[in-house]
Enzyme design. Structure first.
Site, PDB file in Angstrom:
ATOM      1  CG  ASN A 105      -4.963   2.832  -5.437  1.00 33.26           C
ATOM      2  OD1 ASN A 105      -5.718   1.930  -4.634  1.00 33.26           O
ATOM      3  ND2 ASN A 105      -4.984   2.681  -6.560  1.00 33.26           N
ATOM      4  CG  HIS A 115      -1.802   1.118   1.076  1.00 32.06           C
ATOM      5  ND1 HIS A 115      -3.218   1.188   0.623  1.00 32.06           N
ATOM      6  CD2 HIS A 115      -1.693   2.579   1.596  1.00 32.06           C
ATOM      7  CE1 HIS A 115      -3.770   2.359   0.751  1.00 32.06           C
ATOM      8  NE2 HIS A 115      -2.854   3.251   1.494  1.00 32.06           N
ATOM      9  CB  CYS A 116       1.884   3.422  -2.646  1.00 32.16           C
ATOM     10  SG  CYS A 116       2.887   4.879  -3.009  1.00 32.16           S
ATOM     11  CB  VAL A 117       1.266   6.653   2.212  1.00 26.62           C
ATOM     12  CG1 VAL A 117       0.989   5.678   3.303  1.00 26.62           C
ATOM     13  CG2 VAL A 117       2.744   7.082   2.229  1.00 26.62           C
TER      14      VAL A 117
END
Length: 269
Positions: free
Chosen positions: A127, A121-123
């Site tokens: 997303n 999960h990429c902040v």
């Protein structure tokens, strides 16, 4: 395969990432490049066009990765009744989603759902990075690495080849802060790019790499040679992510080669 996700919102991290892009773009073109070569010169205009192209490509792929659905488990998905392990690949049951999830899928605690071939999960894009948006994500990282390194080089040329009024305190402070920022961006994004190139070449996700570390140790302990089950060879591994047409590798919306993300070919070794 790449669909727009519902409920996408701009988080503070996303606003911060876009702000850094804008800051780097403005300072590179209208401060360092203009002071070094001049935007009105042929060389200055050429550098400005090349850098603008890299930034535009980075921003477009950033939007694609942030807005796309990373890959939702189909509602009709169920384990194969005739071959429950699907050639050794077990379909696990997710207690939180109350449904079976295909191989390589994982539950994201932030998105609160299972994601197909989840990497992390990429902040910065608010997303998950998964099966459907991994290509746009890696293109974004590639262009970001090129842009940050390009900007850092322009900064160094301007710093050492032109005169500056460093007797003025704020000029000195601005150059120090921007230099540290560009060096940090070049180092971190470049390292991230190298890491994902390694993963792509081995057809592996970040989660699978952590799982493979223990599997590799157990294989070596028993005198065996470990190979990731989805590693089909470098050429085929790259084509599975970027597509079979090399001319479309840098296009984040060229995802026609993606299937439903529930089945994956495994190596015979």
């Amino acid at each position: 395969m790449a669909r727009r996700r519902s409920g996408a919102a701009a988080s503070p991290a996303v606003v911060g990432a876009v702000s850094v892009m804008a800051l780097v773009y403005y300072s590179t073109l209208f401060v360092f490049l203009d002071h070094w070569l001049g935007l009105g010169t042929t060389a200055g205009a050429a550098h400005a066009a090349a850098f603008s192209l890299a930034v535009a490509a980075c921003f477009f792929s950033f939007l694609c990765a942030a807005a796309a659905d990373p890959g939702s488990v189909p509602a009709a998905f169920s384990p194969d009744a005739e071959d429950p392990q699907r050639q050794g690949l077990k379909s696990r049951y997710c207690d939180k989603c109350c449904m079976y999830k295909p191989p390589r899928s994982h539950h994201c605690k932030v998105c609160k759902r299972c994601v197909l071939k989840m990497d992390h999960h990429c902040v910065w894009i608010n997303n998950c990075v998964g099966y459907a948006n991994y290509k746009s994500y890696i293109i974004c990282v590639l262009n970001a690495a090129i842009g940050s390194l390009y900007s850092f080089v322009v900064f160094l040329f301007d710093l050492f080849l032109t005169d500056h009024e460093f007797d003025i305190l704020y000029v000195k402070i601005i150059h120090v802060l921007v230099g540290v920022l560009l060096f940090f961006l070049s180092l971190t994004i470049g390292s991230l790019l190298c890491w994902h190139i390694y993963l792509i070449c081995h057809n592996m996700t970040t989660i699978e790499y952590r799982e493979a570390t223990r599997a590799k140790w157990l294989a070596q302990k028993s005198g065996q040679k470990y190979r990731h089950r989805f590693d089909l060879g470098m050429r085929k591994n790259i084509q599975m992510i970027m597509g079979p047409n090399i001319l479309c590798w840098l296009c984040p919306i060229a995802t026609g080669h993606l299937k439903d993300g529930t089945e994956f070919q495994i190596t015979n070794n």
